[in-house]
Design a protein around this motif. Sequence first.
Motif, short mmCIF file in Angstrom:
data_model
loop_
_atom_site.label_atom_id
_atom_site.label_comp_id
_atom_site.label_asym_id
_atom_site.label_seq_id
_atom_site.Cartn_x
_atom_site.Cartn_y
_atom_site.Cartn_z
N PHE A 429 5.18 9.30 8.22
CA PHE A 429 4.88 7.42 8.93
C PHE A 429 6.54 6.93 7.66
O PHE A 429 6.10 5.86 8.36
CB PHE A 429 3.69 7.86 8.86
N HIS A 430 6.99 7.16 7.38
CA HIS A 430 8.65 6.35 6.78
C HIS A 430 8.53 5.08 7.87
O HIS A 430 9.10 4.19 7.47
CB HIS A 430 9.31 6.98 6.13
N GLN A 431 7.90 4.88 8.66
CA GLN A 431 8.70 4.36 9.53
C GLN A 431 8.14 2.80 9.94
O GLN A 431 8.29 1.92 9.97
CB GLN A 431 9.10 4.67 11.02
N ILE A 432 6.59 3.24 9.69
CA ILE A 432 5.50 1.99 10.30
C ILE A 432 5.87 0.82 8.60
O ILE A 432 5.92 1.38 6.92
CB ILE A 432 4.08 2.29 10.17
N SER A 433 5.84 -0.35 9.14
CA SER A 433 5.72 -0.95 7.39
C SER A 433 4.20 -1.94 7.97
O SER A 433 3.93 -2.21 8.84
CB SER A 433 6.45 -1.92 7.50
N PRO A 434 3.40 -2.73 6.79
CA PRO A 434 4.14 -1.98 5.12
C PRO A 434 3.52 -0.40 5.24
O PRO A 434 3.18 0.27 5.95
CB PRO A 434 2.92 -3.00 4.26
N PRO A 435 4.32 0.19 4.21
CA PRO A 435 3.94 1.28 3.65
C PRO A 435 2.84 2.23 3.47
O PRO A 435 1.86 0.55 3.01
CB PRO A 435 5.42 2.39 2.94
N ILE A 436 2.47 3.32 3.72
CA ILE A 436 1.18 4.33 3.55
C ILE A 436 1.25 3.93 1.58
O ILE A 436 2.80 4.25 0.96
CB ILE A 436 0.88 5.41 3.96
N ASP A 437 0.05 3.56 0.75
CA ASP A 437 -0.21 2.93 -0.61
C ASP A 437 -0.69 4.98 -0.69
O ASP A 437 -2.18 4.78 -0.78
CB ASP A 437 -1.20 2.31 -0.55
N PRO A 438 0.08 5.36 -1.90
CA PRO A 438 -0.65 6.77 -1.89
C PRO A 438 -2.06 6.67 -2.99
O PRO A 438 -2.24 7.59 -3.69
CB PRO A 438 0.81 7.51 -2.58
N SER A 439 -2.22 5.60 -3.60
CA SER A 439 -2.90 5.22 -5.25
C SER A 439 -4.11 5.35 -4.23
O SER A 439 -5.34 5.87 -4.98
CB SER A 439 -2.82 3.94 -5.65
N ILE A 440 -4.56 4.58 -2.92
CA ILE A 440 -5.67 5.23 -2.31
C ILE A 440 -5.70 6.03 -2.25
O ILE A 440 -7.35 6.56 -2.41
CB ILE A 440 -5.74 4.17 -0.86
N TYR A 441 -4.93 7.23 -1.74
CA TYR A 441 -4.87 8.28 -1.50
C TYR A 441 -5.72 8.65 -2.50
O TYR A 441 -6.09 10.01 -2.92
CB TYR A 441 -3.92 8.72 -0.68
N ALA A 442 -5.49 9.32 -3.42
CA ALA A 442 -5.18 9.11 -5.14
C ALA A 442 -7.41 8.99 -5.53
O ALA A 442 -7.82 10.39 -5.80
CB ALA A 442 -4.58 8.56 -6.38
#
Lengths: 729, 729
Positions: A429-442
């Motif tokens: 989903f690179h087109q969405i802004s702001p981009p997804i934050d992977p730290s939350i997923y961690a």
Amino acid sequence: LKKTSRANHILKTFGKWVICFFIGVLVGVAAYIVKQSVEFVNEFKFKSSEKYIEDGHKFIGFLVYYAINVLFGVLASLVIIPVGQIASGSGIPEVKGYLNGIRIPQSLNVKTLFGKLISLVFAFSSGLILGPEGPMIHIGSMLGGAIGQVKSKTLKWYPKIFWKYHNDRDRRDFISTGASAGVAAAFGAPIGGVLFGFEEASSFWSKQLTWRTFFACLIATFTTNIILQGFQMQLHDYGVLTFGFSTQYLYRYAELVGFAFIGVLGGLMGAFFVYLNARLSKWRSNFFAKKKIYYRVLEVFILITISSSVLYGASSFTKCRDTNAIIDSSTDNVELSNSTMLIHFACPENQYNDMASLSFNTLDAALRLLYSRSTNVFTVPTLIAFTIISFSLTTITSGLMLASGLFIPMMLIGASLGRLVGQVGELVFHQISPPIDPSIYAMVGSSAMMAGFSRMTISLAIIIVELTEGTQYMLPVILSVMIAKWVGDIFNESIYEHLMEQKCYPFLPTQPPKSKIKMGITDFMKTDTVTLHDVEKVSRVIQVLQSNKHHGFPVIERPQDDGTRSDNDVLDDYGNKLQYDEETTYSGLILRHQLTILLYYKIFCPKQSMPLNPRLTGGSSARKYPQRRWGRPTDYGHAPADSRMNYELMTQSLARHFPPIDKMNISKDEIENLYIDLRPYMNLSSIVANETFSFSETYQLFRTMGLRHLPVVNKKNEVVGIVTRKDLL
Amino acid sequence: LKKTSRANHILKTFGKWVICFFIGVLVGVAAYIVKQSVEFVNEFKFKSSEKYIEDGHKFIGFLVYYAINVLFGVLASLVIIPVGQIASGSGIPEVKGYLNGIRIPQSLNVKTLFGKLISLVFAFSSGLILGPEGPMIHIGSMLGGAIGQVKSKTLKWYPKIFWKYHNDRDRRDFISTGASAGVAAAFGAPIGGVLFGFEEASSFWSKQLTWRTFFACLIATFTTNIILQGFQMQLHDYGVLTFGFSTQYLYRYAELVGFAFIGVLGGLMGAFFVYLNARLSKWRSNFFAKKKIYYRVLEVFILITISSSVLYGASSFTKCRDTNAIIDSSTDNVELSNSTMLIHFACPENQYNDMASLSFNTLDAALRLLYSRSTNVFTVPTLIAFTIISFSLTTITSGLMLASGLFIPMMLIGASLGRLVGQVGELVFHQISPPIDPSIYAMVGSSAMMAGFSRMTISLAIIIVELTEGTQYMLPVILSVMIAKWVGDIFNESIYEHLMEQKCYPFLPTQPPKSKIKMGITDFMKTDTVTLHDVEKVSRVIQVLQSNKHHGFPVIERPQDDGTRSDNDVLDDYGNKLQYDEETTYSGLILRHQLTILLYYKIFCPKQSMPLNPRLTGGSSARKYPQRRWGRPTDYGHAPADSRMNYELMTQSLARHFPPIDKMNISKDEIENLYIDLRPYMNLSSIVANETFSFSETYQLFRTMGLRHLPVVNKKNEVVGIVTRKDLL
């Protein structure tokens, strides 16, 4: 069971608070010792090794790293040998078992305490993927048990002020408190600690206990913090992982789908881990059963070799990345700079090795990096590789003969997995802004993985919240924890249930086993009950104590003794040899320990000198009772106590150990001609089941009242059997 | 008590989750309705009033403000009249009482639910100092009770799928869940909600319940959030109060002395509040006892007059301050700007009135301002005045005839008090740098004050942490909570215990009352036990049901009936009229409701047609039992059930209401000549106490097993009495 006067009651309660204070302090100090020594060793290890790597001598660097790992790993394993296998592993099954009412020999004594502590410090410095939390829980409960009952069998030292806490209930409570304080100190999570005690460790819990445990947890956390930071002004609490806000956004509600997906993954991988670990444990116990104990040390050596090679090797084959390319999206101005935790390995200045930052680093630092708000620290291949490596290594490491826990490894696996999902999501989903934050997923990944293997729920969510110092991400955390637990529960039970089953601990879970649910009590009770008469021959008491290992004996009333009763008047299986007089009825329960005390102090009487209490031996009309006032009916039976054995001496004696009966110096004449009057000492308030009881009601009684013995009587109040914990499984 | 087959069991468990989901959703919606309508009304009120104040018409401004307050306050009070007084106040004593096992009529029905909800919305808009949390807890538990047992007495609609939840235990659990969800939705604190349920509301709690309650709490919080924010991207969780980090420091360890001092103050003031409130409630109930209910509405009117005048008046006499002088020390970039919450009142642009910002503002906004990290928003005299005003007004407001809670008012008083201590500390220690941050003291003050009046501990700490969205200040919060509780406990019990005592609810606290601790069971049991025979005459069943109000009857076995038994065979006090046959023994317990059902369906038999089960009526040797397998021994007795009344019909019938016996159309012939066989229906697994039991053991049994009736038997298993909850107080 013992009731004291009001002043004594207040004193006893106050004493409990004092004991909880000391439990907190000592657990805090123990946690500090572990943290500090591990940090010291690891710094030395990585510094020494890096010196060679920077100079290009990669292989010498490995040797230094490997040598230190082997040294500490083997030491951690050797320490276990004199102490006994009980000190290896996490100890959580032992604590859970004890708190469920199971006596596990050696599991909570001082020798095990020191063995575990030393083994933990060494093991945690050995480069294996293992954590200190599980062992800290065990250490905490051992400290709890020890402080509550200061005594020494070897020194024959039984300080008097602790006697009043020498009973099952108080000891259990202190051990619960200690276990909770262990969690609190290890994670810096006081509330998480209390909830762990309530949800996972204990089977019996009261509101008073909540409150005292909370106090001990706070003291434990505070003690660790104060020693680590000193008394200076605080810029920040000692939180293991600080998360902070994002400048962009917290999360989109649509991302909950992603978090739920991580929950499913965590549940699956957790269940898979439990499956693999259970298989491996079984294989281990078969394989090592007949081998010398040094084979287990050899196993540790081999595992360290594999572990060190894989972790070091993975770092060697990874490309360098530019430090300046990292984008930090955190707003938290007190967060430690990540760049100090990034590992150069063989890379030049201003570059770093992302795999080495995970694998050639302390587990704490690796975890912090995985949680860092900087969005592009790791590449996707690195995360894939590290997830697989850490999962595999954790699986084979857990179960080695050294003190080791699973929380930190599971958090690491989960964080790596979660971050991977986040980064892949970002790419898709690179087109969405702001981009997804992977730290939350961690963070969500860690929660899911921990829920997947331990099946903890609310305590886990709180521990994560306390670790990351923010409630903002609670919804994703809870969601993933719930889903991971549900998914995991489809496949198997938690790792602790599996370990307890394997170790044959008769653990009573909250829900009764489905297979017995339709039984009546007579279908599963033991019918070979050994009963004693209320005024019993010394010879028979001795014979009964020596011929079986039961801990509780129903006492029956026999109005007339014709002297013809044989000493072998014990029922065999299915009660075929019933020799009761027609008129014998149940009157109370006496414990093995009490009988031993009565024998030791020779509280004997000639047959005729102890008349039955006329107020109670007659008929049974209710009319007689409203006048009854002889105080403390729980403590004393319905006959006056012998002057040689009053309430206080009995209480104090219950705290002591006594020599075996054959060393007690009881003369043959005493054995053959004298009697023991059990009526003043037996427990008149012990619960009795009717033979019409159902299995589930009986189970419920054992679980909620914490029973160990339940005599079963028929319509005429005659004892027809007895139920113990083992009958319920 | 009912056991179903495995598939049914899974279905039933799944059903519980679904019910918990709906409890969560509905409680969330209710919280949203309260929050949104109150916000709407308050905005209208303050806007309308400010218009006149800005133009210099201070008095007209007051009149508008006052008129709106009176309108809503009187409406809130009038709503209570048709619903009944049970809907006024917080409802927490009623919920606690119900969950302790006390039946309080009307306390949890749908009428009360709607009355409370409407009254709450109006009351919260009336300018009185009261909060929505307590009523939300009551509303939550009413929703929990209603959803778990969807039925309508008036429509005679009893949907079949809910029948399986129509039992005491499930109903209790759903009500616990609802109460917890109420806290969660009101405070936005899911974990705090669960802990509130466990620590404060419930007397019986299981791990399954924790887990389901957690789910419901999460759903409730989430529902409120989603409706408030919509599905858009989140910049911030809906936290009531966000605290953020300070740029300077967290706190010095030396400041813990200050926090402890606030704890002492909170404990003292909390205990004083409880004392005053208890006195006032007593006075109120005496004063209004014989007066018309409209006097209570008049009381509300008078209180609103006082309240509005004092709050408005205080604002009028306060000087203006410059808005630009405020120094903000927060780093939290998402915090709402305080300046939008500051009230101009009669001040010019760029100035504000600090008293009006507290008193002429919503309680939420006032609380946020008191917690704001801006160090110099308020002057010391303003804080002194506001602490006194809010304490006095809260004291007289609590107990009015409208739905009202105490959490928010107590937080406000505590915040004002704490901030005062902080600012005075700042003045005294003005030389130290960085200066003391009074906002932390405000938060600590809130915690202390809440602990002081409610004596909650861990749930309170978690609620505060969830409210302020950060764990950084947990240590000060916990410290002050602990000290406030200890200090408060010296003087009196929590407000809820006092209210329950005043309302005469037989609440069983965790610890047994000291006065009875030395009693034996025969000292306090009821001896006028009404027993039934296992095959009993219809006439006697009817006579027994009509002549007393007992809910449980011990069933006794009488092998031979000679037909001479009189219908008045009931023991009087102290059992002087014992007319038992010598051979009657206890065999089970039957409930009033079951007897009613048997009468309604006319499950009668002629005397001789129901032979006793030969396997059970004979002797009592254990030998006979291992072969016994007739399934579900809890549900059925030891005789085959009548074909007209199977297990399913009995379960379903337990959910229904039946007409009184005299409207049941039982013929005279049936009454006089037929019998009811109770054996298939009575509870064979009911716990029985021996007459040698002590008070404390009995108390323990009632508390942990949640008993309502405990038959007492003697050595020969004959019933000599019965213990109910009221006997334990």
